[in-house]
Design a protein around this motif. Sequence first.
Motif, mmCIF file in Angstrom:
data_model
loop_
_atom_site.group_PDB
_atom_site.id
_atom_site.type_symbol
_atom_site.label_atom_id
_atom_site.label_comp_id
_atom_site.label_asym_id
_atom_site.label_seq_id
_atom_site.Cartn_x
_atom_site.Cartn_y
_atom_site.Cartn_z
ATOM 1 N N SER A 17 52.085 12.015 -4.115
ATOM 2 C CA SER A 17 51.147 12.513 -3.119
ATOM 3 C C SER A 17 49.955 12.946 -3.683
ATOM 4 C CB SER A 17 51.686 13.318 -2.108
ATOM 5 O OG SER A 17 51.030 13.884 -1.263
ATOM 6 N N ILE A 18 50.035 13.746 -4.856
ATOM 7 C CA ILE A 18 48.894 14.540 -5.297
ATOM 8 C C ILE A 18 48.034 13.319 -6.164
ATOM 9 C CG2 ILE A 18 48.094 15.708 -7.436
ATOM 10 C CD1 ILE A 18 50.433 17.729 -6.466
ATOM 11 N N GLU A 19 48.705 12.383 -6.721
ATOM 12 C CA GLU A 19 47.985 11.430 -7.242
ATOM 13 C C GLU A 19 47.222 10.230 -6.305
ATOM 14 O OE1 GLU A 19 47.220 10.596 -10.497
ATOM 15 O OE2 GLU A 19 47.988 12.605 -10.985
ATOM 16 N N ARG A 20 48.116 10.238 -5.379
ATOM 17 C CA ARG A 20 47.280 9.350 -4.076
ATOM 18 C C ARG A 20 46.069 10.142 -3.618
ATOM 19 N NH1 ARG A 20 50.616 9.591 0.929
ATOM 20 N NH2 ARG A 20 49.224 11.588 1.089
ATOM 21 N N GLU A 21 46.102 11.244 -3.440
ATOM 22 C CA GLU A 21 44.838 12.075 -2.708
ATOM 23 C C GLU A 21 44.039 11.996 -3.992
ATOM 24 O OE1 GLU A 21 44.354 13.800 0.176
ATOM 25 O OE2 GLU A 21 45.918 12.575 0.931
ATOM 26 N N SER A 22 44.254 12.125 -5.088
ATOM 27 C CA SER A 22 43.141 12.223 -6.010
ATOM 28 C C SER A 22 42.611 10.882 -6.380
ATOM 29 C CB SER A 22 43.871 12.609 -7.516
ATOM 30 O OG SER A 22 42.851 12.399 -8.548
ATOM 31 N N LEU A 23 43.166 9.553 -5.972
ATOM 32 C CA LEU A 23 42.742 8.383 -6.322
ATOM 33 C C LEU A 23 41.862 8.000 -4.804
ATOM 34 C CD1 LEU A 23 45.635 6.455 -7.835
ATOM 35 C CD2 LEU A 23 43.487 6.830 -8.782
ATOM 36 N N THR A 24 42.409 8.287 -3.762
ATOM 37 C CA THR A 24 41.568 8.511 -2.478
ATOM 38 C C THR A 24 40.204 9.122 -2.597
ATOM 39 O OG1 THR A 24 43.560 8.303 -1.175
ATOM 40 C CG2 THR A 24 41.649 8.527 -0.164
ATOM 41 N N GLY A 25 40.302 10.252 -3.200
ATOM 42 C CA GLY A 25 39.175 11.042 -3.461
ATOM 43 C C GLY A 25 38.149 10.240 -4.432
ATOM 44 N N ALA A 26 38.754 9.531 -5.411
ATOM 45 C CA ALA A 26 37.928 8.782 -6.349
ATOM 46 C C ALA A 26 37.080 7.520 -5.719
ATOM 47 C CB ALA A 26 38.567 8.403 -7.207
ATOM 48 N N MET A 27 37.904 6.954 -4.700
ATOM 49 C CA MET A 27 37.544 6.002 -3.731
ATOM 50 C C MET A 27 36.127 6.379 -2.878
ATOM 51 S SD MET A 27 39.448 3.663 -1.022
ATOM 52 C CE MET A 27 39.510 5.186 0.138
ATOM 53 N N PHE A 28 36.631 7.496 -2.519
ATOM 54 C CA PHE A 28 35.421 8.067 -1.449
ATOM 55 C C PHE A 28 34.112 8.409 -2.171
ATOM 56 C CE2 PHE A 28 38.771 8.900 1.883
ATOM 57 C CZ PHE A 28 37.933 8.146 2.838
ATOM 58 N N ILE A 29 34.182 8.960 -3.474
ATOM 59 C CA ILE A 29 33.281 9.444 -4.386
ATOM 60 C C ILE A 29 32.416 7.869 -4.728
ATOM 61 C CG2 ILE A 29 32.490 9.934 -6.800
ATOM 62 C CD1 ILE A 29 34.659 12.227 -6.263
ATOM 63 N N GLY A 30 33.099 6.894 -5.165
ATOM 64 C CA GLY A 30 32.781 5.660 -5.427
ATOM 65 C C GLY A 30 31.930 4.825 -4.215
ATOM 66 N N LEU A 31 32.560 5.042 -3.157
ATOM 67 C CA LEU A 31 31.912 4.390 -1.846
ATOM 68 C C LEU A 31 30.566 5.221 -1.529
ATOM 69 C CD1 LEU A 31 34.772 3.807 0.311
ATOM 70 C CD2 LEU A 31 33.376 2.263 -0.728
ATOM 71 N N GLY A 32 30.692 6.443 -1.654
ATOM 72 C CA GLY A 32 29.469 7.309 -1.330
ATOM 73 C C GLY A 32 28.279 7.074 -2.505
ATOM 74 N N ALA A 33 28.719 6.914 -3.862
ATOM 75 C CA ALA A 33 27.764 6.604 -4.723
ATOM 76 C C ALA A 33 27.026 5.200 -4.552
ATOM 77 C CB ALA A 33 28.431 6.522 -5.862
ATOM 78 N N VAL A 34 27.935 4.258 -3.912
ATOM 79 C CA VAL A 34 27.176 3.198 -3.792
ATOM 80 C C VAL A 34 26.484 3.161 -2.522
ATOM 81 C CG1 VAL A 34 27.954 0.551 -2.841
ATOM 82 C CG2 VAL A 34 29.059 1.616 -4.901
#
Length: 93
Positions: A17-34
């Motif tokens: 669950s922690i890894e999933r939250e971390s990866l989801t956060g990375a996805m949101f960071i990437g989407l925000g940067a794009v």
Amino acid sequence: MTDDAAAAPTLILARLSIERESLTGAMFIGLGAVGLAIAVIGLAFSPSLSLPVLVGVGAGAVLLVHGILRRSAAARAAAALDRLGSAPASASR
């Protein structure tokens, strides 16, 4: 079954669950940067501010901040789980 063996599946699920939250956060960071990059490119080619550019900047900033907050929450949860795992058995009961 010992206490450690009974707790193992729960700890595995917590780590996943922690890894999933971390990866989801990375996805949101990437989407925000794009989103921010697209808005900046749109702003560079446009002579004035327009509503789509402002919406893009706002959406990109929101996604970026949301991703940062999710990743920091995952890091805090991982630290708490590590602290719980390193606690002596008598202290955790």
